[in-house]
Design an enzyme around this catalytic site. Sequence first.
Site, short mmCIF file in Angstrom:
data_model
loop_
_atom_site.label_atom_id
_atom_site.label_comp_id
_atom_site.label_asym_id
_atom_site.label_seq_id
_atom_site.Cartn_x
_atom_site.Cartn_y
_atom_site.Cartn_z
N ASP A 1 8.03 8.18 58.97
CA ASP A 1 7.65 7.23 57.91
C ASP A 1 6.19 6.82 58.11
O ASP A 1 5.66 6.89 59.21
CB ASP A 1 8.52 5.98 57.98
CG ASP A 1 9.97 6.28 57.68
OD1 ASP A 1 10.25 7.31 57.03
OD2 ASP A 1 10.83 5.47 58.09
N1 URA Z 1 14.01 7.07 61.34
C1 URA Z 1 13.36 6.21 60.54
O1 URA Z 1 13.93 5.25 60.02
N2 URA Z 1 12.04 6.45 60.31
C2 URA Z 1 11.36 7.46 60.87
O2 URA Z 1 10.15 7.62 60.64
C3 URA Z 1 12.06 8.35 61.71
C4 URA Z 1 13.40 8.12 61.93
#
Ligand code: URA
Length: 240
Positions: A104
């Site tokens: 993310d």
């Molecule tokens: N899980 C999440 O919520 N975000 C990420 O970036 C990776 C795994």
Amino acid sequence: MIRLDKYISDAIPCTRKEATAYIKSRRVTVDGKIINAADTKIDEKSAVVAFDGKPFSYSKFIYIMLNKPEGLISATEDERDKTVMSLLPESYMTKGLFPAGRLDRDTTGLLILTNDGETAHRLLSPKYNKKKIYRVTAEKPFKEADIEALKKGVMLDDGKTKPSVLEITEDPHVAYMTLTEGRFHEVKRICLALDNLCVALERVRFAELDLDKSLERGEWRLLTEDEIKLLLSVSAEKSN
Ligand code: URA
């Protein structure tokens, strides 16, 4: 057999034009002899090629470890926002690199970039179940019951998670979560299901590779030969 300029531009890596310039300026030797013609054909499996006296081996693909900072998108391009590609030098832009997987925008840590599509595909396919470890900081302290919940699988709106491991650190707000699936926002959704909120997320391990602690956020380096071997062997395994 491949051309010397291609060998150099693939392996260092650099542009073909830069490779030709290195060759013309007599910085490249093949089996100990200076070669100054870029179109010289060499055997990439047996030739000993050196640049400024340092031998390096041929690699068809590039593998990069990046310590992703917050605020960048894990993609090759984005209409509105800067991507992780903006951290790489210009000469890498024509190499077909892409991030092997997504973090993310606000997640930090280990991201592998490569132009080896087959290996990336294997590492990301749900069939292969490669382990990913995240350092999760949560708003409320993690509890012993959370460890049990992850072991059994946590119910999310797209189904139960596979059994996973939660290790709570000395600071109960911080835990290491080991996941084998790659579901969208998985860690954050698990935290919500545990009636908690993920406030910071860092990936510290992916496909048996640990995030190099000497890399500052936003820094990257090429994988070593041993790391590449490990990545290729891990991607070739069926599942764990
Ligand atoms: N899980 C999440 O919520 N975000 C990420 O970036 C990776 C795994």
